[in-house]
Design a protein around this motif. Structure first.
Motif, PDB file in Angstrom:
ATOM      1  N   LEU A   1       0.825  -1.204   0.000  1.00 30.78           N
ATOM      2  CA  LEU A   1       0.000   0.000   0.000  1.00 30.78           C
ATOM      3  C   LEU A   1       0.862   1.258   0.000  1.00 30.78           C
ATOM      4  CD1 LEU A   1      -2.770  -1.070   2.541  1.00 30.78           C
ATOM      5  CD2 LEU A   1      -2.867  -1.081   0.037  1.00 30.78           C
ATOM      6  N   ILE A   2       1.921   1.240   0.801  1.00 32.80           N
ATOM      7  CA  ILE A   2       2.854   2.351   0.853  1.00 32.80           C
ATOM      8  C   ILE A   2       4.258   1.795   0.669  1.00 32.80           C
ATOM      9  CG2 ILE A   2       3.867   4.165   2.278  1.00 32.80           C
ATOM     10  CD1 ILE A   2       1.144   4.917   1.416  1.00 32.80           C
ATOM     11  N   ASN A   3       5.010   2.374  -0.255  1.00 26.88           N
ATOM     12  CA  ASN A   3       6.369   1.936  -0.523  1.00 26.88           C
ATOM     13  C   ASN A   3       7.339   2.953   0.060  1.00 26.88           C
ATOM     14  OD1 ASN A   3       5.389  -0.317  -2.002  1.00 26.88           O
ATOM     15  ND2 ASN A   3       4.938   1.073  -3.700  1.00 26.88           N
ATOM     16  N   THR A   4       8.456   2.454   0.598  1.00 23.74           N
ATOM     17  CA  THR A   4       9.282   3.276   1.471  1.00 23.74           C
ATOM     18  C   THR A   4      10.758   3.187   1.119  1.00 23.74           C
ATOM     19  OG1 THR A   4       7.723   2.884   3.282  1.00 23.74           O
ATOM     20  CG2 THR A   4       9.880   3.740   3.889  1.00 23.74           C
ATOM     21  N   VAL A   5      11.414   4.353   1.156  1.00 26.99           N
ATOM     22  CA  VAL A   5      12.868   4.457   1.153  1.00 26.99           C
ATOM     23  C   VAL A   5      13.255   5.236   2.396  1.00 26.99           C
ATOM     24  CG1 VAL A   5      14.899   5.414  -0.001  1.00 26.99           C
ATOM     25  CG2 VAL A   5      13.062   4.392  -1.360  1.00 26.99           C
ATOM     26  N   CYS A   6      14.178   4.695   3.197  1.00 26.56           N
ATOM     27  CA  CYS A   6      14.675   5.383   4.385  1.00 26.56           C
ATOM     28  C   CYS A   6      16.166   5.657   4.200  1.00 26.56           C
ATOM     29  CB  CYS A   6      14.465   4.541   5.638  1.00 26.56           C
ATOM     30  SG  CYS A   6      12.738   4.306   6.092  1.00 26.56           S
ATOM     31  N   PHE A   7      16.561   6.880   4.498  1.00 22.71           N
ATOM     32  CA  PHE A   7      17.935   7.333   4.348  1.00 22.71           C
ATOM     33  C   PHE A   7      18.328   7.952   5.687  1.00 22.71           C
ATOM     34  CE2 PHE A   7      20.867  10.193   1.610  1.00 22.71           C
ATOM     35  CZ  PHE A   7      21.840   9.207   1.529  1.00 22.71           C
ATOM     36  N   SER A   8      19.536   7.678   6.166  1.00 24.87           N
ATOM     37  CA  SER A   8      19.928   8.215   7.465  1.00 24.87           C
ATOM     38  C   SER A   8      21.436   8.436   7.506  1.00 24.87           C
ATOM     39  CB  SER A   8      19.500   7.288   8.606  1.00 24.87           C
ATOM     40  OG  SER A   8      20.169   6.038   8.529  1.00 24.87           O
ATOM     41  N   ASP A   9      21.838   9.305   8.435  1.00 25.37           N
ATOM     42  CA  ASP A   9      23.243   9.644   8.609  1.00 25.37           C
ATOM     43  C   ASP A   9      23.562   9.598  10.088  1.00 25.37           C
ATOM     44  OD1 ASP A   9      25.860  10.696   7.963  1.00 25.37           O
ATOM     45  OD2 ASP A   9      25.165  12.615   8.750  1.00 25.37           O
ATOM     46  N   ASP A  10      24.411   8.661  10.499  1.00 27.18           N
ATOM     47  CA  ASP A  10      24.717   8.497  11.918  1.00 27.18           C
ATOM     48  C   ASP A  10      25.435   9.720  12.481  1.00 27.18           C
ATOM     49  OD1 ASP A  10      23.576   5.977  11.866  1.00 27.18           O
ATOM     50  OD2 ASP A  10      25.483   4.952  11.518  1.00 27.18           O
ATOM     51  N   ALA A  11      26.305  10.339  11.695  1.00 29.12           N
ATOM     52  CA  ALA A  11      27.114  11.442  12.213  1.00 29.12           C
ATOM     53  C   ALA A  11      26.256  12.651  12.572  1.00 29.12           C
ATOM     54  CB  ALA A  11      28.183  11.828  11.195  1.00 29.12           C
ATOM     55  N   SER A  12      25.337  13.028  11.692  1.00 32.63           N
ATOM     56  CA  SER A  12      24.486  14.195  11.952  1.00 32.63           C
ATOM     57  C   SER A  12      23.226  13.830  12.723  1.00 32.63           C
ATOM     58  CB  SER A  12      24.084  14.853  10.632  1.00 32.63           C
ATOM     59  OG  SER A  12      23.170  14.024   9.916  1.00 32.63           O
TER      60      SER A  12
END
Length: 334
Positions: free
Chosen positions: A247-258
């Motif tokens: 139903l909902i498609n997802t991309v997750c992006f993250s940065d540990d440093a910030s």
């Protein structure tokens, strides 16, 4: 909530509008030329507000930007094999194929501007009547940006008096380090897709789906990008395909440093993820030369070349029947 609109020069006696949206969480800058998402400023874990979107500098270079930084791409994003849909011949601008609808794509047009500010929501609407792209029409198009708290949505709408095609996207490149302090290799990516589209050497889909399991394309759990890019000589320029039942498609992006996070969602069946690996163009972004793996493009859309693969569904824009697509961006910190 605050809206500021400025007239800016595109050179050669041409001007456009820069629209700045601010609330307590996010600052968003839009440009009426190409209905661009130009800059997005979000807070890191120390509360510092910095830009996380790659933007062409100087801004007048948007007129010649063939890498579509932040641009609205339409009416059809992606590649169309041999620049043909049945008897419809399109502009062949990419080695005999059509890429992003050709040179008269929506990215290179001046859009009309309207905006509305409510208590907790700012909405900016760009509108354009497309009679230049080579697709049947004219297509009456709108791109609606809506900022509420830490969430930005983009809704694309289109209607045509005759049968046409509609598969737009936004082509922003993201780097969550803030002000491009680092490239994207140490940032983390998750894509809720179990397959990619197989392509030929010209990046035209062959029609086959390839499972991502046990391959460098497996981002079904959050993974540091360098771990996979090191196994992909050409990096990512890849259509990830979601389950039809999703139903909902997802991309997750993250940065540990910030500490910054970005969740991008859509009902679209695929997302093109482009790591800009092996960059060879002379574009300047954020007042510095663009280099390899400096940003990640996340382009939700229906599968590229769908009109030549009817088994995948349809991107047809039927006469006088409005169509719409939406992409949502949620900015966070942890």
């Amino acid at each position: 909530m605050c809206v500021t609109i400025k007239k800016i020069s595109l050179g050669q006696d041409r001007t456009t509008s820069l629209i700045i949206l601010k609330n307590d969480d996010v600052t968003v800058e839009l440009v009426a030329y190409g209905a661009h998402l130009y800059r997005v400023l979000t807070k890191d874990k120390a509360g510092k507000l910095e830009n996380i979107v790659l933007n062409v500098t100087p801004i007048s270079d948007l007129r010649d930007d063939l890498q579509y930084f932040g641009a609205t791409v339409g009416p059809v994003a992606g590649r169309i094999k041999q620049a043909k849909i049945g008897e419809l011949a399109l502009e062949a601008n990419d080695h005999g194929h059509s890429l992003h609808s050709g040179s008269q794509v929506w990215s290179f047009q001046e859009w009309n501007l309207a905006w509305h500010e409510a208590k907790n929501v700012i909405t900016v609407t760009f509108s354009y009547l497309d009679d230049k792209s080579g697709f049947p029409g004219p297509i009456k198009a709108a791109v609606i940006y809506r900022l509420a708290g830490n969430q930005l949505s983009i809704t694309f709408t289109g209607v045509s008096p005759v049968k046409s095609y509609f598969n737009p996207t936004n082509h922003s490149y993201f780097n969550l380090s803030g002000e491009l302090k680092q490239d994207i290799r140490e940032q983390n990516l998750m894509i809720s897709a179990a397959h990619i589209l197989a392509t030929d050497d010209a990046l035209i889909p062959t029609g086959a789906f390839m499972p991502v399991v046990d391959t460098p394309y497996d981002f079904t759990t959050a993974t540091r990008l360098a771990r996979h890019l090191d196994s992909l000589p050409n990096g990512l320029d890849t259509a990830f395909v979601f389950s039809p039942a999703s139903l909902i498609n997802t991309v997750c992006f993250s940065d540990d440093a910030s500490g910054r996070t970005l969740e991008v969602t859509s009902h679209a069946r695929s997302v093109i993820v482009y790591s800009a690996s092996g960059w060879q163009h002379t574009t300047h972004v954020n007042h510095r030369p663009m280099v390899s793996a400096l940003g990640l493009a996340i382009e939700f859309q229906e599968m590229p070349d769908t009109p030549n693969h009817p088994e995948w569904g349809s991107i047809a824009l039927l006469p006088n029947q409005p169509a719409s697509k939406m992409i949502n961006y949620k900015f966070g910190v942890r």
